[in-house]
Structures are given as structure tokens and as C-alpha cells.
Design an enzyme around this catalytic site. Structure first.
Site, mmCIF file in Angstrom:
data_model
loop_
_atom_site.group_PDB
_atom_site.id
_atom_site.type_symbol
_atom_site.label_atom_id
_atom_site.label_comp_id
_atom_site.label_asym_id
_atom_site.label_seq_id
_atom_site.Cartn_x
_atom_site.Cartn_y
_atom_site.Cartn_z
ATOM 1 N N HIS A 68 0.808 -1.221 0.000
ATOM 2 C CA HIS A 68 0.000 0.000 0.000
ATOM 3 C C HIS A 68 0.841 1.270 0.000
ATOM 4 O O HIS A 68 0.301 2.379 -0.150
ATOM 5 C CB HIS A 68 -0.954 0.001 1.196
ATOM 6 N N ASP A 96 -2.575 1.738 -4.726
ATOM 7 C CA ASP A 96 -3.854 1.983 -4.076
ATOM 8 C C ASP A 96 -4.939 1.108 -4.701
ATOM 9 O O ASP A 96 -4.743 0.491 -5.754
ATOM 10 C CB ASP A 96 -4.233 3.465 -4.195
#
Length: 434
Positions: free
Chosen positions: A404, A408
Site C-alpha cells: 500500500h 492503491d
């Protein structure tokens, strides 16, 4: 005959040392140039050390289990057609003088310990994971350099040096009676070592091999450094199954190897990576590196190990070419013939978890890559079609683990949607394996 040295070779990027797992030769054995003489384990790969010369093994310097730095001596070999005796004697005498001067240098170096603070990445990682202060570890390497073997000895002994705690301990003892609370702190390294695991009669204790330790360290690093997120899509691959099953027999007769479903999945992923290059990226601290080449890592498991060879420039290969390379790399991994360079340079991993019946899984990212895609089992399920009818279809789950920091949900969702579309539109009318 001239006596030559065989040194520990560079077995991969950032590899600074290797452990001799097994000697494949004995003193007196005759070997040809490039013949394997030893099996070596590093943080990156298990590999064979080839002979640099044709000749007779004279002396094995390193023992099995010894960790040797790259460029260090592992054995001597008698080579035919050496230099004339006079030159040999001159060079031997000169070498002896050089050795004496080197010994003197090493003695002064040992006093100053200039090599003690030159740590390899493997040493630093192992020390950090076990809270070991390297200043209080005696190095057995050249010039007092600390090797991974030295760290492992400290861990196995259970006596983890923690000077900072020891220095602070006397002051609280004089002022407060609460000071003994600091005593349990050294127990943490023991817990990470696993020494508190109870062993009962009949239990089997299996020593951790170098490969298994490297796998553990890499997985731990990935989970600690990369914030993992996970997503999944369901794909209807009925047309793909019909197409592949219809041509697999003719393909094998013509090419000599099987056409697996996995090759189609890799191709679909590669095409999606070209459209979404963000997925082909790596975290680099103050920047994100988007890789130009598309090199697909594939996981190959054996009874004792896990290897991750790489299909280089996969975007330039057909489905047939991918199928051939998957077969060759898997065969090399299972027979212990993978080379270090065949496991380097991967930019995205595709894992065939469906080969052993898995239908849903959460993979650990292959550090420093940004994502790993798990291809699950193809199973027949009843599906409600667009016309409201229920039909039996061939379905597969694609499970994506992502870093992350780099990726995304939106970009990963679009990427998976493209992979899904690529797979669902495969048919004999629009897809060639060549």
C-alpha cells in the site's frame, strides 16, 4: 603442475557470502573446468560452485557448514601446464613475502579492528531481528569481520549481548527497588529464537537449513516493511478451458512439452502490466521505481524449499514461449540446477497456488516488488448468466496482495479488471499460442 586457488564466486546481486552446504569432490579427485565442486547456500539462492580450472583437487580449505565471504579461498587445485619451476619458485617466494607482509598488516588491523564494522546486509538483518549489539560480537572473518556464522553462533548460544541495558541496570538498583523489572528484557530474543517451545518425547526437532532461514528472513522482512492489502476477483474462464483442452494434445505432440493453463494466466497478467505499469514498480524509500522491463517471478516449491525463478522480458514472449520457460525453470528448481541470475530481476510475481487445490489465499509480497497475484484452482460452479439462466461454468479466483506504500485500491482494481477481461475473452478465434 601449478597450484591455483578457487575462490568463493559472486552468486548474485548484493550477495556477500555463501555457506558450503556440501562438497561434491574430495582431495585427489580430477575435475574439468566448470565441473561443480560444491553446493553453496546464500540468502538468495542455492547454487553450485564450478571449478575454475581443469586439474586435481589438492586441498579443501573450507569445511561443510563454513560461511565464506565472496572472493575468499575455498580450495586449492593442481593444474596441468603450469609455469616453469624457476618462475613458480620465484612467484612462491614472492607470494610468501607478500603473505608475511599481509600477516603483519592483518595483525595491526586486528588491533585497530578496521574490518569489524564492515557488515554485510545478511549480518545486519540477522542482528537487527535478534536485537544483537554487533559491537560485542567477535568476528571470525578477515580482519575481525563479523560473518553470518558468527551471529548464528550467538543466537544459538542464547547469550545475546545487550550492553545498553547492562550499563543502565546498576543506577536504578541503587535508587529504586523496581530495577529488577528490567531483567526479563533479554527473554525477547529467546522468544524470537523459539527456545520457549516445549519439546515432548516423540517430537521431532528439524534443524533450520540455510534455505529455510533465508525464506523466513525474506518473508519476515516483507511483512514488516510493506503494509499489505488484499483484493480478489472472480473470473469465468470457460472459453479458455475449452480452447486449451482442445489443442493441448496436438501441442504436446508438436512441441514435446505440455501447454498449461498457467501460461495463459501469465500472458494475461503481462498484457495488463503493459497497460498499468504502476503495478510493475518498487518502493525505494524516497522514491518509487517504475521498472521498464516486465520480468515475471514464479514460485516453485520443492519438498524442502521455495524458489522464485524469473521469466525475463515476459512481454516479448508468446504463450508457447512462456509455457516452455515455466517448464524449464521449474525443472531446474526441482533438480537444484537453478543459477543465481535466473532468480534475479523479478518485477512482479504470479503464483500458481491452484496447482495444489487452493481456491483462495493471501500471498506475501516478494520483496521488494509491489504486488503478487495468486492464481487459484479452476472449479466448476453454477453461475447466473446475463439472461437469468443458471449454467455450470469454469471459474477461478485471482487474489492480489499489494504494497500500500506503492499501490492503491483504484489502480489495483483496474488492473485486475483488465486481467479478468483478458482471460474471459480468450478463445480459438482470437488467441494464438504462437
Amino acid at each position: 603442475m601449478a597450484v591455483e586457488k578457487i575462490l568463493m564466486p559472486q552468486l548474485g546481486e548484493s550477495v556477500t557470502e555463501g555457506t558450503i552446504e556440501k562438497w561434491l569432490v574430495e582431495v585427489g579427485d580430477t575435475v574439468n573446468k566448470y565441473d561443480p565442486i560444491a553446493e553453496v547456500n546464500t540468502d538468495k539462492v542455492n547454487a553450485e560452485v564450478p571449478s575454475s580450472y581443469t586439474g586435481v583437487i589438492k586441498e579443501l580449505i573450507a569445511g561443510e557448514g563454513d560461511t565464506i565471504e565472496v572472493g575468499e579461498l575455498v580450495c586449492y587445485i593442481d593444474v596441468e601446464g603450469g609455469a616453469p619451476k624457476e618462475k613458480q619458485e620465484e612467484s612462491t617466494g614472492q607470494q610468501a613475502i607478500e603473505n608475511i607482509s599481509e600477516d603483519k598488516k592483518e595483525q595491526t588491523q586486528d588491533e585497530e579492528q578496521p574490518m569489524k564494522r564492515r557488515y554485510s546486509p545478511a549480518v545486519l538483518r540477522l542482528a537487527q531481528e535478534n536485537d544483537i549489539d554487533l559491537e560485542h560480537v567477535n568476528g571470525s572473518g578477515k580482519g575481525g569481520r563479523i560473518t553470518r556464522k558468527d551471529i548464528q553462533k550467538v543466537i544459538d548460544s542464547g547469550e545475546i549481548p545487550a550492553p545498553k541495558q547492562e550499563e543502565k541496570a546498576p543506577e536504578p538498583k541503587q535508587e529504586k527497588k523496581e530495577a529488577p523489572a528490567a531483567a526479563p528484557k533479554p527473554a525477547a530474543p529467546e522468544a524470537s529464537k523459539g527456545s520457549d517451545v516445549p519439546v515432548s518425547e516423540g517430537d521431532i526437532e528439524i534443524p533450520v537449513t540455510g534455505v529455510r532461514r533465508a525464506i523466513a528472513n525474506n518473508m519476515l522482512r516483507s511483512k514488516h516493511e510493506a503494509p499489505h492489502a488484499w483484493t480478489m476477483v472472480e473470473v469465468d474462464v470457460t472459453s479458455l478451458v475449452e480452447y486449451r483442452n482442445g489443442i493441448k494434445d496436438d501441442f504436446k505432440k508438436k512441441e514435446g512439452y505440455g501447454l498449461t493453463f498457467f501460461a495463459f494466466f501469465v500472458k494475461a497478467v503481462v498484457e495488463a502490466l503493459k497497460e498499468f505499469p504502476q503495478m510493475n514498480s518498487m518502493w525505494a524509500g524516497d522514491k518509487i521505481v517504475q521498472k521498464k522491463d516486465i520480468n515475471i517471478s514464479i514460485a516453485v516449491g520443492t519438498d524442502e524449499s521455495l524458489f522464485v525463478p524469473v521469466i525475463k522480458n515476459a512481454d516479448e514472449k508468446s504463450i508457447k514461449g512462456i509455457a516452455r520457460e515455466v517448464k524449464e525453470l521449474a525443472q531446474k528448481a526441482k533438480t537444484g540446477k537453478l543459477k543465481g541470475e535466473e532468480m534475479q530481476g523479478g518485477t512482479f510475481t504470479v503464483n500458481n497456488t491452484g496447482s495444489f487445490g487452493s481456491v483462495q489465499s493471501m500471498g506475501i509480497i516478494n520483496y521488494p516488488q509491489a504486488a503478487i497475484l495468486q492464481v487459484e484452482s479452476i472449479v466448476k460452479r453454477p453461475v447466473v448468466m446475463n439472461n437469468g439462466m443458471i449454467a455450470v461454468r469454469d471459474m477461478v479466483n485471482l487474489c492480489l496482495s499489494l504494497d500500500h506504500r506503492v499501490l492503491d485500491g483504484m489502480i489495483c482494481g483496474k488492473f485486475l479488471a483488465r486481467v479478468k477481461e483478458n482471460l474471459e475473452t480468450i478463445s480459438k478465434e482470437n488467441t494464438s499460442v504462437y
